[in-house]
Scaffold this motif. Structure first.
Motif, mmCIF file in Angstrom:
data_model
loop_
_atom_site.group_PDB
_atom_site.id
_atom_site.type_symbol
_atom_site.label_atom_id
_atom_site.label_comp_id
_atom_site.label_asym_id
_atom_site.label_seq_id
_atom_site.Cartn_x
_atom_site.Cartn_y
_atom_site.Cartn_z
ATOM 1 N N TRP A 93 -28.736 7.897 -8.415
ATOM 2 C CA TRP A 93 -29.394 7.689 -9.719
ATOM 3 C C TRP A 93 -30.084 8.961 -10.205
ATOM 4 C CZ3 TRP A 93 -26.521 3.945 -9.417
ATOM 5 C CH2 TRP A 93 -26.677 2.809 -8.634
ATOM 6 N N MET A 94 -30.544 9.792 -9.284
ATOM 7 C CA MET A 94 -31.254 11.019 -9.689
ATOM 8 C C MET A 94 -30.383 11.956 -10.520
ATOM 9 S SD MET A 94 -29.991 10.966 -6.496
ATOM 10 C CE MET A 94 -31.411 10.259 -5.669
ATOM 11 N N ASP A 95 -29.059 11.854 -10.379
ATOM 12 C CA ASP A 95 -28.177 12.725 -11.140
ATOM 13 C C ASP A 95 -28.242 12.447 -12.638
ATOM 14 O OD1 ASP A 95 -26.397 14.442 -9.191
ATOM 15 O OD2 ASP A 95 -26.640 12.484 -8.252
ATOM 16 N N ASN A 96 -28.626 11.227 -13.002
ATOM 17 C CA ASN A 96 -28.821 10.931 -14.426
ATOM 18 C C ASN A 96 -29.905 11.820 -15.011
ATOM 19 O OD1 ASN A 96 -27.454 8.065 -15.429
ATOM 20 N ND2 ASN A 96 -27.615 8.267 -13.207
ATOM 21 N N ASN A 111 -35.135 7.944 -18.398
ATOM 22 C CA ASN A 111 -35.780 6.795 -17.780
ATOM 23 C C ASN A 111 -35.620 5.540 -18.633
ATOM 24 O OD1 ASN A 111 -37.754 5.794 -15.614
ATOM 25 N ND2 ASN A 111 -38.853 5.277 -17.491
ATOM 26 N N ALA A 112 -35.718 5.693 -19.946
ATOM 27 C CA ALA A 112 -35.587 4.554 -20.848
ATOM 28 C C ALA A 112 -34.185 3.947 -20.787
ATOM 29 C CB ALA A 112 -35.917 4.980 -22.278
ATOM 30 N N LEU A 113 -33.175 4.792 -20.642
ATOM 31 C CA LEU A 113 -31.796 4.310 -20.545
ATOM 32 C C LEU A 113 -31.491 3.713 -19.174
ATOM 33 C CD1 LEU A 113 -29.649 7.070 -22.304
ATOM 34 C CD2 LEU A 113 -29.949 4.708 -23.055
ATOM 35 N N LEU A 114 -31.919 4.405 -18.135
ATOM 36 C CA LEU A 114 -31.517 4.039 -16.774
ATOM 37 C C LEU A 114 -32.369 2.933 -16.168
ATOM 38 C CD1 LEU A 114 -29.616 4.795 -14.399
ATOM 39 C CD2 LEU A 114 -31.383 6.412 -13.659
ATOM 40 N N ARG A 115 -33.668 2.965 -16.416
ATOM 41 C CA ARG A 115 -34.625 2.036 -15.805
ATOM 42 C C ARG A 115 -34.455 2.011 -14.279
ATOM 43 N NH1 ARG A 115 -34.815 -3.379 -19.686
ATOM 44 N NH2 ARG A 115 -35.251 -2.290 -21.640
ATOM 45 N N PRO A 116 -34.662 3.131 -13.607
ATOM 46 C CA PRO A 116 -34.409 3.205 -12.161
ATOM 47 C C PRO A 116 -35.293 2.281 -11.341
ATOM 48 C CG PRO A 116 -35.596 5.151 -12.918
ATOM 49 C CD PRO A 116 -35.149 4.424 -14.152
ATOM 50 N N TYR A 117 -36.439 1.874 -11.885
ATOM 51 C CA TYR A 117 -37.330 0.952 -11.178
ATOM 52 C C TYR A 117 -36.694 -0.427 -10.999
ATOM 53 C CZ TYR A 117 -38.260 0.134 -16.141
ATOM 54 O OH TYR A 117 -38.112 -0.082 -17.499
ATOM 55 N N GLU A 118 -35.588 -0.691 -11.711
ATOM 56 C CA GLU A 118 -34.880 -1.965 -11.551
ATOM 57 C C GLU A 118 -33.698 -1.852 -10.587
ATOM 58 O OE1 GLU A 118 -35.671 -3.641 -16.116
ATOM 59 O OE2 GLU A 118 -33.670 -2.960 -15.522
ATOM 60 N N LEU A 119 -33.417 -0.648 -10.114
ATOM 61 C CA LEU A 119 -32.211 -0.406 -9.331
ATOM 62 C C LEU A 119 -32.498 -0.320 -7.831
ATOM 63 C CD1 LEU A 119 -30.533 2.312 -11.601
ATOM 64 C CD2 LEU A 119 -30.350 -0.191 -11.746
ATOM 65 N N GLU A 120 -31.446 -0.434 -7.043
ATOM 66 C CA GLU A 120 -31.542 -0.288 -5.598
ATOM 67 C C GLU A 120 -32.095 1.092 -5.246
ATOM 68 O OE1 GLU A 120 -30.282 -2.532 -2.777
ATOM 69 O OE2 GLU A 120 -31.015 -3.739 -4.472
ATOM 70 N N TYR A 165 -36.343 17.886 -7.673
ATOM 71 C CA TYR A 165 -36.824 17.764 -6.296
ATOM 72 C C TYR A 165 -38.322 18.068 -6.226
ATOM 73 C CZ TYR A 165 -37.039 18.668 -1.215
ATOM 74 O OH TYR A 165 -37.366 18.656 0.121
ATOM 75 N N GLN A 166 -38.731 19.122 -6.894
ATOM 76 C CA GLN A 166 -40.137 19.519 -6.882
ATOM 77 C C GLN A 166 -41.010 18.521 -7.640
ATOM 78 O OE1 GLN A 166 -39.608 23.410 -8.569
ATOM 79 N NE2 GLN A 166 -38.945 24.319 -6.629
ATOM 80 N N CYS A 167 -40.497 17.986 -8.742
ATOM 81 C CA CYS A 167 -41.272 17.025 -9.534
ATOM 82 C C CYS A 167 -41.480 15.719 -8.778
ATOM 83 C CB CYS A 167 -40.580 16.758 -10.868
ATOM 84 S SG CYS A 167 -40.749 18.093 -12.076
ATOM 85 N N VAL A 168 -40.470 15.283 -8.028
ATOM 86 C CA VAL A 168 -40.633 14.085 -7.200
ATOM 87 C C VAL A 168 -41.701 14.338 -6.144
ATOM 88 C CG1 VAL A 168 -39.526 12.576 -5.506
ATOM 89 C CG2 VAL A 168 -38.297 13.211 -7.580
ATOM 90 N N ASN A 169 -41.629 15.493 -5.490
ATOM 91 C CA ASN A 169 -42.590 15.814 -4.428
ATOM 92 C C ASN A 169 -44.010 15.972 -4.958
ATOM 93 O OD1 ASN A 169 -40.675 15.745 -2.408
ATOM 94 N ND2 ASN A 169 -40.289 17.945 -2.441
ATOM 95 N N ALA A 176 -41.635 8.062 -10.348
ATOM 96 C CA ALA A 176 -42.222 7.238 -9.292
ATOM 97 C C ALA A 176 -41.192 6.434 -8.498
ATOM 98 C CB ALA A 176 -43.280 6.306 -9.881
ATOM 99 N N PRO A 177 -40.089 5.933 -9.118
ATOM 100 C CA PRO A 177 -39.109 5.175 -8.323
ATOM 101 C C PRO A 177 -38.466 5.987 -7.198
ATOM 102 C CG PRO A 177 -38.808 4.719 -10.652
ATOM 103 C CD PRO A 177 -39.771 5.863 -10.563
ATOM 104 N N PHE A 178 -38.554 7.321 -7.274
ATOM 105 C CA PHE A 178 -37.957 8.169 -6.243
ATOM 106 C C PHE A 178 -38.982 8.654 -5.223
ATOM 107 C CE2 PHE A 178 -35.516 8.580 -10.164
ATOM 108 C CZ PHE A 178 -34.233 8.273 -9.726
ATOM 109 N N ALA A 179 -40.245 8.380 -5.483
ATOM 110 C CA ALA A 179 -41.308 8.840 -4.593
ATOM 111 C C ALA A 179 -41.249 8.082 -3.267
ATOM 112 C CB ALA A 179 -42.668 8.634 -5.250
ATOM 113 N N GLY A 180 -41.485 8.772 -2.186
ATOM 114 C CA GLY A 180 -41.534 8.140 -0.882
ATOM 115 C C GLY A 180 -40.187 8.011 -0.198
#
Length: 217
Positions: A93-96, A111-120, A165-169, A176-180
């Motif tokens: 998903w991060m490739d989006n 984020n508005a298109l993908l809504r990663p917080y709803e995805l696996e 990568y740096q922004c997630v870290n 936030a859906p990619f954090a952790g």
């Protein structure tokens, strides 16, 4: 079907950085099920039509297609995690966000298109990068190259992969859906295939020691 979902390992990064090679090597060792994104053939075909085959000809349609593929594939990922011992994917998903940024689309719009917080959520992410000229030289002769596999695009892809990568870290709220998620960044510019595989193995042993039997790595 009632057990914990299988771990999902995502291998992402630059075109020409070695994603396919690493995916094949890990798949041979771990077994399970592997796939690539975009997953649906109609999306791949449509991307070649969008913008007349230019990476910047119709950015809006490109972003819609990538988001549609991700959200449709998500339902399959959820099913696959119940029936396979492990999943491995080329891209995630991060490739989006990364491809979108190269095309001039900010994280908020993606984020508005993908809504990663709803995805696996992947269990671990391996980011591969390489010096852009080196990466491009590895794929320059590919007769099946897509519209994104150009030196100019890869240069920007390199920059945006590092930024993501740096922004997630750093805890950027929109990501936030990619954090952790355990993640590693590997520069393959001067590393051999064997060295990259060894580094990926060591990372996965640390990140997924409780979910993947150590004998498989």
């Amino acid at each position: 079907m009632t057990g914990a979902p299988a771990p999902w390992i995502t291998i992402t990064g630059l075109d020409g950085s070695g994603k396919t090679t690493l995916l094949q090597a890990l798949s041979e060792e771990l077994g399970g099920f592997h796939f690539r994104l975009p997953y649906h053939q109609f999306v791949r075909d449509s991307l070649s039509l969008s913008g007349g085959g230019s990476a910047f000809g119709d950015v809006h349609t490109d972003r819609l297609l990538f988001a549609v593929d991700a959200r449709l594939t998500n339902s399959l990922v959820r099913q696959w995690r119940q029936v396979h011992p492990v999943l491995l994917s080329q891209r995630g998903w991060m490739d989006n966000f990364i491809f979108g940024a190269v095309q001039g689309v900010d994280y908020n719009d993606t984020n508005a298109l993908l809504r990663p917080y709803e995805l696996e959520c992947p269990s671990a992410v391996i980011y591969l990068i390489a010096e852009p000229h080196v990466a491009f030289s590895r794929i320059a002769g590919d007769e099946h190259a897509d519209k994104f596999e150009t030196l100019d695009f890869i240069r920007d892809q390199y920059r945006e992969t590092l930024r993501f990568y740096q922004c997630v870290n750093s805890g950027l709220p929109i990501l936030a859906p990619f954090a952790g998620i355990p993640a590693i960044l590997i520069d393959t510019t001067t590393r051999s295939t064997a060295t990259v595989l060894k580094q990926a193995r060591a990372f996965l042993n640390r990140a997924l020691s409780s979910t993947i039997c150590s004998r498989t790595l």
